[in-house]
Design a protein around this motif. Structure first.
Motif, PDB file in Angstrom:
ATOM      1  N   PHE A  96      -6.997   0.573   5.614  1.00 37.08           N
ATOM      2  CA  PHE A  96      -6.463  -0.483   5.243  1.00 37.08           C
ATOM      3  C   PHE A  96      -5.219  -0.196   4.198  1.00 37.08           C
ATOM      4  O   PHE A  96      -4.259  -1.128   3.837  1.00 37.08           O
ATOM      5  CB  PHE A  96      -7.328  -1.293   4.349  1.00 37.08           C
ATOM      6  CG  PHE A  96      -8.655  -1.915   5.329  1.00 37.08           C
ATOM      7  CD1 PHE A  96      -8.266  -2.981   5.865  1.00 37.08           C
ATOM      8  CD2 PHE A  96      -9.796  -1.077   5.361  1.00 37.08           C
ATOM      9  CE1 PHE A  96      -9.202  -3.383   6.602  1.00 37.08           C
ATOM     10  CE2 PHE A  96     -10.831  -1.748   6.136  1.00 37.08           C
ATOM     11  CZ  PHE A  96     -10.605  -2.887   6.846  1.00 37.08           C
ATOM     12  N   PHE A  97      -5.142   0.762   3.487  1.00 36.12           N
ATOM     13  CA  PHE A  97      -4.206   1.082   2.196  1.00 36.12           C
ATOM     14  C   PHE A  97      -3.484   2.476   2.669  1.00 36.12           C
ATOM     15  O   PHE A  97      -3.602   3.369   2.979  1.00 36.12           O
ATOM     16  CB  PHE A  97      -4.759   1.426   0.991  1.00 36.12           C
ATOM     17  CG  PHE A  97      -5.556  -0.061   0.464  1.00 36.12           C
ATOM     18  CD1 PHE A  97      -4.972  -1.201   0.407  1.00 36.12           C
ATOM     19  CD2 PHE A  97      -7.008   0.280   0.127  1.00 36.12           C
ATOM     20  CE1 PHE A  97      -5.753  -2.508  -0.151  1.00 36.12           C
ATOM     21  CE2 PHE A  97      -7.675  -0.924  -0.404  1.00 36.12           C
ATOM     22  CZ  PHE A  97      -7.069  -2.251  -0.386  1.00 36.12           C
ATOM     23  N   ARG A 130      -5.754  -9.031   6.656  1.00 38.94           N
ATOM     24  CA  ARG A 130      -4.786  -8.057   5.975  1.00 38.94           C
ATOM     25  C   ARG A 130      -3.763  -8.793   5.329  1.00 38.94           C
ATOM     26  O   ARG A 130      -3.429  -8.422   4.074  1.00 38.94           O
ATOM     27  CB  ARG A 130      -4.300  -7.119   6.846  1.00 38.94           C
ATOM     28  CG  ARG A 130      -5.177  -6.082   7.568  1.00 38.94           C
ATOM     29  CD  ARG A 130      -4.801  -5.116   8.420  1.00 38.94           C
ATOM     30  NE  ARG A 130      -5.804  -4.132   9.085  1.00 38.94           N
ATOM     31  CZ  ARG A 130      -5.797  -2.959   8.855  1.00 38.94           C
ATOM     32  NH1 ARG A 130      -5.195  -2.158   8.011  1.00 38.94           N
ATOM     33  NH2 ARG A 130      -7.133  -2.301   9.292  1.00 38.94           N
ATOM     34  N   VAL A 145      -8.139  -2.979  -6.227  1.00 32.90           N
ATOM     35  CA  VAL A 145      -8.622  -2.127  -5.016  1.00 32.90           C
ATOM     36  C   VAL A 145      -9.945  -1.527  -5.155  1.00 32.90           C
ATOM     37  O   VAL A 145     -10.641  -1.697  -4.134  1.00 32.90           O
ATOM     38  CB  VAL A 145      -7.784  -0.888  -5.155  1.00 32.90           C
ATOM     39  CG1 VAL A 145      -8.096   0.434  -4.024  1.00 32.90           C
ATOM     40  CG2 VAL A 145      -6.073  -1.135  -5.141  1.00 32.90           C
ATOM     41  N   LEU A 204      -5.511  -9.724   2.192  1.00 32.87           N
ATOM     42  CA  LEU A 204      -6.036  -8.604   1.371  1.00 32.87           C
ATOM     43  C   LEU A 204      -4.603  -8.540   0.355  1.00 32.87           C
ATOM     44  O   LEU A 204      -4.790  -8.099  -0.628  1.00 32.87           O
ATOM     45  CB  LEU A 204      -6.206  -7.480   2.055  1.00 32.87           C
ATOM     46  CG  LEU A 204      -6.307  -6.035   1.440  1.00 32.87           C
ATOM     47  CD1 LEU A 204      -7.497  -6.285   0.350  1.00 32.87           C
ATOM     48  CD2 LEU A 204      -6.761  -5.033   2.674  1.00 32.87           C
ATOM     49  N   ALA A 205      -3.465  -8.558   1.026  1.00 26.59           N
ATOM     50  CA  ALA A 205      -2.425  -8.306   0.250  1.00 26.59           C
ATOM     51  C   ALA A 205      -2.273  -9.336  -0.969  1.00 26.59           C
ATOM     52  O   ALA A 205      -1.879  -8.798  -1.964  1.00 26.59           O
ATOM     53  CB  ALA A 205      -1.176  -8.287   1.215  1.00 26.59           C
ATOM     54  N   VAL A 250      -0.634  -2.499   2.090  1.00 28.57           N
ATOM     55  CA  VAL A 250      -1.632  -2.916   3.043  1.00 28.57           C
ATOM     56  C   VAL A 250      -1.041  -2.511   4.208  1.00 28.57           C
ATOM     57  O   VAL A 250      -0.302  -3.196   4.720  1.00 28.57           O
ATOM     58  CB  VAL A 250      -2.030  -4.487   2.790  1.00 28.57           C
ATOM     59  CG1 VAL A 250      -3.145  -4.648   3.924  1.00 28.57           C
ATOM     60  CG2 VAL A 250      -2.559  -4.467   1.548  1.00 28.57           C
ATOM     61  N   GLU A 273       2.250  -6.085  -0.082  1.00 30.31           N
ATOM     62  CA  GLU A 273       2.540  -6.010   1.340  1.00 30.31           C
ATOM     63  C   GLU A 273       2.839  -4.722   1.911  1.00 30.31           C
ATOM     64  O   GLU A 273       2.917  -4.492   2.835  1.00 30.31           O
ATOM     65  CB  GLU A 273       3.433  -7.275   1.823  1.00 30.31           C
ATOM     66  CG  GLU A 273       4.771  -7.021   1.072  1.00 30.31           C
ATOM     67  CD  GLU A 273       5.109  -7.828  -0.291  1.00 30.31           C
ATOM     68  OE1 GLU A 273       5.905  -7.673  -0.800  1.00 30.31           O
ATOM     69  OE2 GLU A 273       4.109  -8.115  -0.621  1.00 30.31           O
TER      70      GLU A 273
END
Length: 649
Positions: free
Chosen positions: A604-605, A180, A631, A183-184, A469, A466
């Motif tokens: 996730f979001f 994660r 996204v 991902l951020a 996420v 940050e």
């Protein structure tokens, strides 16, 4: 150009496992494949081959040294392999060459000089794995600028490595967990920066590094840097001197040699030509060294702000190339979108990935190798942030932070209509495509605490990813920052170094590699010859950015080949009209991926900022296409992974 994979661990390594992983990389090497297993060591190696040099079986991999000690799988091209061959022969050793492939020369160099000594001599793009059967040590290595990819990491008790993540995920015991924090970072930069990947525990080997793996894969050493770009930049900038005419002569000579080396091939060769400075320089140097018209390729589309095809055609006509252009329809481009998650293996949101794939597909109809013009902006100060951004920061940094934030906020309150009206009042040469978006981004960056934060803001899409996420406890910085940035003369030089360390390998070169290899096309990047990189850092900055323009010395050399009248226009990106498509033909697709209930269920979001950005974009109150594309590319990738490897967390 090829693909490599490997498995190293305690468990029994089966040929069927290696074969399964090799098949996943078929597009990287459709001409040949090979596997090899050392059962006692628990090591399996695999290779896919796109035959470029020495099309015979003498270039087959995995390749074994004559003494039997070493086994090599390798992806890339060593452009100075003939010189290395001659140097090895001059040492007096017995070299019974089997063919004329660069793979054989690389293996001999590694035998003779060892990993560090060989890497220091190579001029090329590469990623390879070398197994030393005597020392029971596996070496993984990557080229200086990061042109060729190499992933590695543990999956349970097994070390996996390969050219693409799809090969690792083909292992029958694969378990993928989304990182994660990575991902951020992807939402901020539109790609996952090195050394991370989208999967927890799986890493990209940084450019210009190698590492050693021992004890049946249980001990993975720290990556070792064999060519330190930060040191080269700092030392070069400190001693940068020279007269423009002398420097231009040296640059022209280096460019000619670099391009000439990359024209070496036993298969048809051509070049991408956008009509911009960098691709025009590469094609000019190619045509100057070719007895026949060079094959050139460009893509056009119906949106004028994204179309450079007519510029490319004018350059091709002047240089006398054998030019092919294709005007693609929106339907052609949109048909590529479902291919992107599998093509890139991890979420990647530089929307120019689509035209890059299309021009690669066009070129592959006629050639197997294409030269690309990437790298010139990073080397010679060609981005707006180098030219304008650093100068703006130099001026506003004298103001109190509160006042800077106030000014930036004022720009942020301007409507799209106001920004467009302001743009229309500028001279034509300054009316760059999407200038209003650039101005808006600049306004948001004015409140930065320091120069590095200013640079990061200019590079960012989502400003505080940050917080978006779920499950990210702290902000993670990209892996390319260096402790010695302050030793460079100013922010302009710092931005250029950071771009070379981060944006170039993780965005530009990733895009070119995956898009070209998806159609089995080898793309070569002559502007990133390490000798050119070292030279560029020895050029005084005032000869890069001068009179409000970037790449001044580069342009001076290009004037020898192409009239300035063909080149004088605002800088234009290699993009597509994502903004319009998301409000039109892609709207239903995007809505299904951004649906609030889906975002909540996936976990996730935080859906709120995403839904707000989507609503603003649809209503025309904001131009959020780049943020939304980040996204959307993650969501599309998530769907692809579930369909291929099952549920991921």
């Amino acid at each position: 150009m090829c693909g490599v994979i490997g498995v190293f661990g305690d468990a029994v390594t089966r040929q069927s496992t290696i074969l399964r992983m090799v098949i996943a990389l078929e597009s990287r090497g459709p001409d040949d494949s090979g596997i090899w297993v050392d059962y006692d060591a628990g090591l399996g190696l695999g290779h896919r081959r796109l035959s470029i040099l020495d099309l015979s079986r003498s270039g087959h991999q995995p390749m074994h040294s004559p003494c039997g000690r070493y086994v090599l799988v390798y992806n890339g091209e060593i452009y100075n392999h003939n010189a290395i061959r001659q140097e090895l022969e001059s040492k007096g050793g017995a070299f019974a060459w089997r063919g004329h492939s660069d793979t054989e020369v690389l293996l001999a160099a590694l035998r003779h000089w060892g990993i560090q000594g060989a890497l220091e001599r190579l001029n090329g793009m590469f990623a390879f794995a070398l197994w030393d059967r005597t020392e029971q040590t596996l070496f993984l290595a990557r080229d200086r600028m990061g042109e060729k990819p190499l992933y590695y990491g543990r999956n349970g008790d097994t070390l996996l490595f390969g050219s693409e993540l799809k090969a690792l995920s083909a292992h029958p015991d694969w378990r993928g967990e989304v990182d994660r924090g990575a991902l951020a970072l992807m939402l901020r930069y539109n790609h996952v920066p090195s050394p991370w990947s989208i999967y927890r525990g799986i890493y990209k080997l940084p450019a210009a590094h190698y590492l050693a793996v021992r004890d049946k894969g249980r001990h993975v050493g720290e990556p070792v840097c064999y060519w330190n770009l930060a040191n080269i930049a700092i030392d070069g900038a400190r001693g940068a001197v020279g007269e423009p005419d002398v420097l231009a002569e040296e640059l022209d000579s280096l460019l000619s040699d670099s391009v000439g080396r990359r024209m070496m091939a036993d298969v048809p060769l051509g070049a991408f030509l956008s009509g911009g400075f960098d691709s025009t320089m590469v094609v000019s140097q190619m045509q100057a060294q070719s007895a026949r018209p060079v094959r050139t390729f460009s893509i056009g589309n119906a949106y004028a702000e994204y179309d450079e095809a007519h510029h490319a055609a004018a350059v091709a006509s002047h240089l006398g190339t054998d030019h092919t252009e294709l005007y693609v329809t929106p339907e052609d481009a949109q048909a590529v979108i479902p291919l992107l998650p599998r093509m890139f293996d991890e979420p990647f949101a530089d929307s120019s990935q689509i035209p890059t794939y299309l021009v690669s597909e066009l070129a592959r109809r006629d050639v197997t190798v294409a030269l690309s013009g990437d790298g010139g902006d990073e080397l010679f100060g060609g981005y707006n942030r180098h030219v304008v951004g650093s100068e703006v920061w130099r001026r506003v940094n004298r103001l109190p932070a509160a006042l800077r934030r106030f000014l930036g906020g004022g720009i942020g309150t301007l409507s799209q209509r106001d920004l467009q009206r302001w743009k229309s009042r500028l001279p034509p040469r300054m009316q760059a495509p999407n200038l209003e978006l650039k101005l808006e981004k600049l306004g948001k960056a004015l409140g930065a605490a320091d120069g590095f934060e200013f640079y990061r803001s200019l590079r960012s899409h989502w400003k505080a990813p940050e917080r978006m996420v779920l499950g990210v406890s702290e902000q993670r910085e990209h892996g390319g920052s260096v402790d010695r940035l302050s030793e460079l003369p100013g922010l302009r030089e710092q931005m250029m170094l950071l771009d070379m360390l981060t944006y170039l390998p993780d965005d530009i070169l990733t895009k070119v590699d995956r898009a070209s290899m998806a159609v089995s096309l080898e793309a070569r990047v002559p502007l990133l010859d390490h000798r050119l990189v070292e030279f560029a850092w020895q050029v005084p900055t005032e000869y890069k950015v001068r009179d409000g323009q970037g790449k001044w010395l580069f342009r001076k050399v290009l004037d020898r080949y192409v009239p300035r009248s063909l080149m004088e226009r605002p800088k234009q990106g290699f993009g597509i009209p994502i903004e319009h498509w998301l409000r039109g033909p892609l709207r239903d697709w995007a809505e299904s991926l951004l649906e609030e209930r889906r975002l909540v269920n996936e976990g996730f979001f935080d859906p709120a900022p995403i839904r707000k950005a989507w609503s603003q974009h649809l209503s025309g109150q904001g131009r959020n296409q780049h943020n939304l594309w980040c996204v959307l590319m993650f969501q599309a990738w998530l769907d692809e992974q579930r369909s291929v490897v099952g549920t991921i967390s």
